[in-house]
Write a protein that holds these residues in place. Structure first.
Motif, short mmCIF file in Angstrom:
data_model
loop_
_atom_site.label_atom_id
_atom_site.label_comp_id
_atom_site.label_asym_id
_atom_site.label_seq_id
_atom_site.Cartn_x
_atom_site.Cartn_y
_atom_site.Cartn_z
N ASN A 152 0.89 -1.18 -0.01
CA ASN A 152 -0.03 0.08 -0.05
C ASN A 152 0.71 1.24 -0.05
OD1 ASN A 152 -1.83 2.15 0.43
ND2 ASN A 152 -2.93 0.80 2.11
N PRO A 153 0.83 2.24 -0.88
CA PRO A 153 1.62 3.20 -1.19
C PRO A 153 1.42 4.39 0.03
CG PRO A 153 0.11 3.38 -3.05
CD PRO A 153 -0.12 2.07 -2.26
N ALA A 154 0.39 4.11 0.77
CA ALA A 154 0.06 5.04 1.70
C ALA A 154 0.82 4.63 3.12
CB ALA A 154 -1.50 5.01 2.12
N THR A 155 1.25 3.32 3.17
CA THR A 155 2.03 2.75 4.58
C THR A 155 3.10 2.06 4.29
OG1 THR A 155 0.36 0.99 4.14
CG2 THR A 155 -0.63 2.86 5.41
N ALA A 156 3.56 1.45 2.88
CA ALA A 156 4.60 0.59 2.74
C ALA A 156 5.78 1.28 2.33
CB ALA A 156 4.15 -0.35 1.98
N PRO A 157 6.77 1.38 3.07
CA PRO A 157 8.12 1.86 2.68
C PRO A 157 8.56 1.55 1.32
CG PRO A 157 8.31 1.06 5.11
CD PRO A 157 7.02 0.28 4.39
N LEU A 158 8.99 2.39 0.56
CA LEU A 158 9.46 2.41 -0.49
C LEU A 158 8.59 1.68 -1.59
CD1 LEU A 158 13.15 1.27 0.39
CD2 LEU A 158 12.22 3.59 -0.33
N ALA A 159 7.40 1.60 -1.47
CA ALA A 159 6.58 0.85 -2.42
C ALA A 159 6.49 1.81 -3.58
CB ALA A 159 4.85 1.24 -2.18
N GLN A 160 6.47 0.86 -4.94
CA GLN A 160 7.01 1.84 -6.15
C GLN A 160 5.94 1.33 -7.13
OE1 GLN A 160 11.16 1.97 -6.83
NE2 GLN A 160 10.89 1.11 -8.94
N TYR A 161 5.33 2.38 -7.81
CA TYR A 161 4.31 1.95 -9.09
C TYR A 161 4.65 3.17 -9.92
CZ TYR A 161 2.06 -1.00 -5.44
OH TYR A 161 1.70 -1.91 -4.44
N SER A 162 4.34 2.64 -11.25
CA SER A 162 4.40 3.86 -12.38
C SER A 162 3.57 4.88 -12.05
CB SER A 162 3.83 3.06 -13.59
OG SER A 162 4.54 3.97 -14.86
N ALA A 163 3.67 5.99 -12.30
CA ALA A 163 2.95 7.31 -12.14
C ALA A 163 1.47 6.77 -12.95
CB ALA A 163 3.38 8.40 -12.52
N SER A 169 -0.56 4.73 -11.66
CA SER A 169 -1.55 3.44 -11.71
C SER A 169 -2.79 3.72 -10.86
CB SER A 169 -0.43 2.59 -11.03
OG SER A 169 0.68 2.22 -11.73
N THR A 170 -3.83 2.77 -11.03
CA THR A 170 -5.02 3.01 -10.27
C THR A 170 -5.19 1.78 -9.43
OG1 THR A 170 -6.04 1.59 -12.26
CG2 THR A 170 -5.99 4.05 -12.32
N ALA A 171 -4.27 1.14 -9.28
CA ALA A 171 -4.53 0.12 -8.02
C ALA A 171 -3.02 -0.27 -7.36
CB ALA A 171 -4.73 -1.37 -8.72
N TRP A 172 -3.04 -1.14 -6.33
CA TRP A 172 -1.80 -1.51 -5.80
C TRP A 172 -2.01 -2.94 -5.18
CZ3 TRP A 172 -1.95 -3.13 -0.66
CH2 TRP A 172 -3.11 -2.59 0.03
N LEU A 173 -0.99 -3.65 -5.05
CA LEU A 173 -1.07 -4.99 -4.83
C LEU A 173 -0.13 -5.38 -3.52
CD1 LEU A 173 1.68 -6.55 -6.15
CD2 LEU A 173 0.27 -6.19 -8.16
N LYS A 174 -0.19 -6.61 -2.86
CA LYS A 174 0.66 -7.26 -2.04
C LYS A 174 0.73 -8.79 -2.29
CE LYS A 174 0.39 -7.90 3.03
NZ LYS A 174 1.68 -7.08 3.46
N ASN A 175 2.11 -9.14 -1.99
CA ASN A 175 2.38 -10.63 -2.25
C ASN A 175 2.09 -11.21 -3.74
OD1 ASN A 175 1.26 -11.13 1.22
ND2 ASN A 175 3.19 -10.68 0.42
N PRO A 176 2.80 -10.63 -4.68
CA PRO A 176 2.61 -11.27 -6.08
C PRO A 176 3.13 -12.46 -6.16
CG PRO A 176 4.51 -9.85 -5.89
CD PRO A 176 3.77 -9.34 -4.65
N ARG A 177 2.45 -13.47 -6.56
CA ARG A 177 2.75 -14.96 -6.71
C ARG A 177 2.95 -15.62 -8.17
NH1 ARG A 177 5.05 -19.19 -3.75
NH2 ARG A 177 4.19 -21.02 -4.23
#
Length: 532
Positions: free
Chosen positions: A406-417, A419-427
């Motif tokens: 979550n870019p609001a809480t996770a340090p160094l979260a990085q998405y392309s400018a 982006s309309t979603a975020w994710l956790k634990n890609p598998r």
């Protein structure tokens, strides 16, 4: 079972922003970072479908696969049900086109790995029945046909098949002389893929829990010598229901989380495999012989990735029996570098490199260029690119395509400018024919501020690495890969083990999706997302 439409809109790809802004990577600057309102991605009892898709049910736990499958009776599950019906858990590993039929009906053959069958979610009261559970895991081959504008299963189709703990397999390669040439069963396959020559691969994961669980059955799993016959890559022909699965010892023995294969211009097989551990290695195998001669995996060069600077170097391992039987130890001794729970692998067509999903490793204490955070449980995705597209090269360049959380809480979260979603634990990772990377997430049932889901990442053009959401699974569910049929504009995926939060059970699941009926358990479901 009706889809919830419109909760997430996949927006037109930011046509108003400059090419420079689209190509750049922003740290914690998605639209979600500036809007701290309750997450629209929060998990719930039902699934959520993006507005430009229709979600269809293709197959569910308990649906018939073989002609002799009895009706689904989840309260009284038997070995016959377990071995003839669609299993409790599933991950799509391959989608194969069979020869055209004379009736002109479009058909597909889908191969799925069936990794797990936890007693607490499968049996009333959590009372384990190992002989039944062993039939629930393994692999499934489904016949699909396209009728009345949608894909559906063919009960008892020609290629329909279950591979379980009771399936006879051949063992080939250098280690076969030491452990035997046959074994009964495929255990705990976590992933798989189709080969360019038309076969399917299944990657066995951590088999130790299954060996312990099945030791009480009559199938010989209590024999200590049996353990060495599991933990390999299995190959079989999905179009031939009578073909014997073959375990290839030349590829090494270790618990795998991801596997993908391609071929070189001269026809050799190049196979990439990830180790299913929080600090897992990435392996490569290059066959000595052409892939189509039937012995591609019998001899070749096995190597492990070593992170140096911003890329990786491949360090060769031996081909002796001790190395192949204890591959992880050999990789550590050779200086292999651990990745943060490496999982799904997607090879860019034309030998343009590969993407690697990393779920995250809270125990990491030192960051590096390809594992950018310490103490992280969010994960990231790495792009590894060989020079001139040579997948046999000694060195691959590396870069981060996405740093999850979550870019609001996770340090160094990085998405392309933009982006309309975020994710956790890609598998899981799968590239569609248009170059979009479909990312499936897996939080192992844990509840956070996002549901697990299926997300798309643009990999080319000015919108490179732009992320959006296509589908969010119900609470407790993970995503089991993706596969594509361009003719019908269908994306296949799996909502795995819905309702299986850490405190849930068969009697008290977190949801009863997809039926949401009090008399039915939650069911792993193969879905089709049809683009409108």
């Amino acid at each position: 079972m009706a889809a919830s439409n419109g909760a997430i809109s996949r927006r037109t790809l930011l046509g108003g922003l400059s090419a420079l802004a689209l190509a750049s990577t922003a740290r914690a600057q998605s639209v979600l970072a500036t809007n701290p309102a309750p997450s629209p991605q929060a998990p719930k009892r039902d699934d959520t479908v993006a507005g430009d898709f229709q979600r269809l049910v293709v197959a569910r736990w308990g649906d018939g696969v073989l002609p002799n499958a009895p009706p689904f009776a989840p309260d009284q599950l038997t070995a016959l049900q377990a071995g003839t019906q669609f299993p409790y858990d599933a991950v799509i590993t391959a989608l194969v086109n069979p020869p055209p039929a004379q009736d002109g009906i479009p058909r597909l053959v889908m191969v799925l790995a069936n990794p797990d069958a936890p007693a607490r979610m499968v049996f009333p009261g959590g009372a384990d029945e190992p002989a039944v559970a062993g039939q629930l895991q393994g692999a499934t081959v489904l016949n699909l046909q396209y009728l009345a504008g949608r894909w559906m299963t063919v009960d008892g189709g020609y290629q329909a098949r279950r591979i379980t703990d009771g399936t006879l397999c051949q063992i080939t390669g250098p280690v076969a002389a030491a452990i035997g040439s046959t074994v009964q069963g495929v255990l705990a396959p976590q992933a798989g893929c189709a080969t360019p020559w038309g076969t399917a691969l299944l990657a066995e994961g951590n088999v130790t829990p299954w060996l312990t669980r099945l030791a009480s059955t009559d199938d010989g799993y209590a024999d200590p010598a049996d353990g060495a016959r599991f933990g390999w890559v299995t190959e079989f022909d999905p179009l031939d229901p009578g073909s014997f699965p073959t375990k290839h010892t030349g590829l090494g023995r270790f618990a795998r989380a991801g596997i993908a294969v391609t071929t070189t211009p001269d026809g050799r097989a190049v196979l990439f495999m990830s180790q299913d551990e929080p600090a897992g290695f990435l392996f490569r195998f290059i066959s000595a012989a052409p892939a189509t001669d039937g012995s591609a995996f019998e001899a070749g060069t096995l190597s492990v990735a070593q992170i140096n600077g911003g890329g990786i170097d491949w360090v060769d391992l031996g081909t002796d029996i001790p190395t192949l039987a204890a591959t992880v130890s050999a990789a550590a001794s050779a200086g292999g570098s651990p990745f943060d729970a490496p999982g799904g692998i997607a090879i860019v067509p034309g030998n343009g490199g590969l993407y690697l999903a990393c779920r995250g490793n809270p125990a990491r204490t030192t960051a590096d260029a390809l594992n950018p955070r310490t103490g992280d449980d969010n994960g990231h995705i790495v792009l590894l690119a060989p020079p001139h597209g040579d997948m046999t090269a000694r060195r691959f360049a590396g870069r981060l395509a996405l740093v999850a959380g979550n870019p609001a809480t996770a340090p160094l979260a990085q998405y392309s400018a933009g982006s309309t979603a975020w994710l956790k634990n890609p598998r899981t990772l799968n590239l569609d024919p248009y170059g979009q990377l479909w990312i499936g997430t897996d939080q192992r049932g844990h509840v956070s501020d996002t549901a697990d889901g299926l997300f798309t990442l643009q990999t080319n053009g000015p919108s490179r690495f732009l992320l959006s959401a296509a589908y969010l699974a119900p609470i407790g569910a993970a995503i089991g890969g993706a596969a594509f049929d361009t003719n019908t504009r269908t994306i296949f995926s799996v909502a795995r083990h819905p309702g299986a939060t850490p405190q849930a059970s068969f009697d008290h699941p977190a949801t009863r999706w997809p039926t949401l009926q009090p008399s039915m358990p939650p069911q792993t479901t193969v879905i089709g997302l049809v683009q409108q």
